[in-house]
Design a protein around this motif. Structure first.
Motif, short mmCIF file in Angstrom:
data_model
loop_
_atom_site.label_atom_id
_atom_site.label_comp_id
_atom_site.label_asym_id
_atom_site.label_seq_id
_atom_site.Cartn_x
_atom_site.Cartn_y
_atom_site.Cartn_z
N THR A 78 17.05 0.78 -7.35
CA THR A 78 18.27 1.36 -6.79
C THR A 78 18.10 2.80 -6.31
N VAL A 79 17.22 3.56 -6.95
CA VAL A 79 17.05 4.97 -6.59
C VAL A 79 15.83 5.17 -5.68
N LEU A 80 14.73 4.47 -6.01
CA LEU A 80 13.50 4.64 -5.24
C LEU A 80 13.31 3.54 -4.20
N ALA A 81 14.29 2.62 -4.08
CA ALA A 81 14.33 1.60 -3.02
C ALA A 81 13.06 0.75 -2.97
N ALA A 82 12.62 0.27 -4.13
CA ALA A 82 11.40 -0.54 -4.19
C ALA A 82 11.61 -1.90 -3.52
N THR A 83 10.57 -2.40 -2.87
CA THR A 83 10.59 -3.73 -2.26
C THR A 83 10.26 -4.77 -3.34
N PRO A 84 10.46 -6.09 -3.06
CA PRO A 84 10.07 -7.11 -4.04
C PRO A 84 8.60 -6.98 -4.47
N PHE A 85 7.68 -6.72 -3.52
CA PHE A 85 6.27 -6.58 -3.91
C PHE A 85 6.06 -5.36 -4.80
N GLN A 86 6.72 -4.25 -4.49
CA GLN A 86 6.59 -3.06 -5.33
C GLN A 86 7.18 -3.30 -6.72
N MET A 87 8.26 -4.08 -6.81
CA MET A 87 8.81 -4.44 -8.11
C MET A 87 7.81 -5.30 -8.89
N GLY A 88 7.14 -6.21 -8.19
CA GLY A 88 6.10 -7.01 -8.84
C GLY A 88 4.96 -6.15 -9.35
N LEU A 89 4.56 -5.14 -8.55
CA LEU A 89 3.49 -4.23 -8.96
C LEU A 89 3.92 -3.43 -10.19
N LEU A 90 5.17 -2.96 -10.22
CA LEU A 90 5.67 -2.23 -11.38
C LEU A 90 5.68 -3.11 -12.61
N THR A 91 6.12 -4.36 -12.46
CA THR A 91 6.10 -5.30 -13.58
C THR A 91 4.67 -5.54 -14.07
N ALA A 92 3.73 -5.63 -13.14
CA ALA A 92 2.33 -5.87 -13.50
C ALA A 92 1.76 -4.73 -14.33
N THR A 93 2.11 -3.48 -13.98
CA THR A 93 1.53 -2.34 -14.70
C THR A 93 2.04 -2.23 -16.13
#
Length: 419
Positions: A39-54
């Motif tokens: 909501t604040v940094l406007a992450a895309t679905p792929f970026q959300m997946g990358l965050l979940t992966a880390t």
């Protein structure tokens, strides 16, 4: 209440209190950090997946050597260092926000380094508990810690959503850092002396890692537990990668409502922790490992049926059922693992299993992000929840199906382990 209950064990109560505070902060973070990104940094679905992966990447990157290092050290000092390091890392997020320099890249790096601390803390904690309470009280100890985790799972997301609306997402990360700090302070007050590790005999790191892997994968029941848990975690990584997006963008749930929906799994988890002892007494500790999964994990398929309005109840019901089964399963299987493993191999056994079962979670997160871009958010949820339902098959088809309890005779146990 029995005098031999862990309620009367002061050092266990300190461990329990620290874990409860830490878990609450952790679940606040699991809600706040993805919402901050989305909501604040406007992450895309792929970026959300990358965050979940880390979040679990350390288990894949250094999981195996971590088990050897844990077996060479006293566990409680290692847990303290992990708590204080995680607190410092997370406190950097609100500091960067206040300075106007917070980026998605920093958030991903912080989450990655926190996962390193979590790896060492978790392997050390699961190896420390049998030393602290004795093997005969592992079910009670794991059930109490599991109940705390489930309470935190209820309180954390709701608290996180409320904090976001009250003070903003970046400031809410402060709660997670303070939780780890409080956990370290409680652990520092444990008074029971911890036996030192066995002297290092000069065996290479690679050989000791291999010994832990042989113990796990040479044992048919541990191999099945590892496969089931890894399958479930990979599928759960797919779900977690898109669930926040599903609730906020497809079902139009506000931040506070997202927190409340995510608490549903904690409600199920509390019930699972409170009834884990009942399951092991009625069905047997070994049988419980597969039975609760058969009865509850397929109900997670209710989640992708969610719709705005009344359909949110399906999301909540799916979380309750899956949360119940996951916690009851974990209490039974972790206690089983701790009971059959020699002391000198506890760190390597736990790390070898966690290397696999948590190492696949980042891969699930990446797969979930990619699937979200390809087949859409709801379709990805169907894939993930179907995988969670099927994850019970390895334990169902293993020797655990014909066992009731852990063999009490050491010779019978050794024979079973080598079968």
């Amino acid at each position: 209440m029995r005098r031999d209950s862990l309620w009367f064990h002061p050092d266990f109560r300190r461990l329990w209190a620290g874990d409860t505070v830490s878990q609450t902060g952790n679940f606040v973070g699991q809600t706040v950090i993805p919402l901050l990104a989305a909501t604040v940094l406007a992450a895309t679905p792929f970026q959300m997946g990358l965050l979940t992966a880390t979040e679990d990447a350390a288990f894949l990157l250094i999981g195996l050597p971590a088990g050897v290092w844990v077996d060479r050290m006293r566990r409680r000092p290692l847990m303290l260092r992990a708590d204080f390091a995680r607190a410092a890392l997370l406190l950097s997020v609100p500091l960067a926000w206040w300075a106007g320099v917070l980026t998605l890249a920093q958030l991903i790096v912080v989450v990655l380094l926190v996962s390193v601390g979590t790896l060492f803390f978790d392997v050390a904690y699961q190896s420390y508990l049998p030393t602290l309470v004795g093997r005969e009280q592992l079910i009670e100890g794991n059930a109490k810690l599991g109940a705390s985790q489930s309470v935190a799972q209820i309180a954390g997301p709701g608290l996180g959503g409320g904090l976001i609306e009250l003070i903003g997402a970046a400031n809410a990360v402060l709660t997670t850092g303070l939780g780890y700090l409080a956990s370290g302070l409680f652990l520092s007050r444990i008074k029971a002396p911890e036996p030192g590790p066995e002297p290092h005999d000069g065996t290479s790191l690679r050989a000791q890692m291999a010994e832990g892997l042989r113990f796990v994968f040479g044992n048919p029941t541990l191999r099945a537990i590892t496969t089931s848990t890894a399958t479930s975690n990979f599928a759960n990584g797919i779900v977690l990668a898109v669930e926040i997006l599903f609730l906020t963008r497809e079902l139009h749930v506000p931040a506070g409502g997202v927190g409340l929906l995510l608490t549903a799994g904690g409600l199920g988890g509390i019930s699972g922790a409170l009834t884990a002892g009942w399951w092991t007494r009625r069905a047997g500790q070994a049988r419980t490992i597969w039975l609760v999964g058969v009865l509850t994990w397929p109900l997670g398929l209710l989640i992708p049926l969610g719709r705005p309005g009344w359909g949110l109840g399906l999301v909540a019901a799916g979380h309750v059922a899956y949360g119940y089964g996951a916690v009851a399963y974990n209490i039974a299987q972790v206690s089983y693992r701790q009971a059959i493993c020699p002391d000198r191999l506890l760190g390597r056994m736990n790390a070898s299993i966690r290397f696999v079962v948590w190492g696949v979670t980042p891969l699930g997160g990446l797969a979930g992000g990619a699937l979200g871009e390809w087949i859409g958010i709801r379709g990805t949820l169907w894939v993930g929840t179907a995988g969670e339902a099927l994850a019970v098959l390895p334990v169902l088809l293993s020797p655990l199906r014909t066992m009731r309890d852990i063999p009490r005779d050491p010779q019978a146990r050794a024979a079973h382990q080598s079968s």
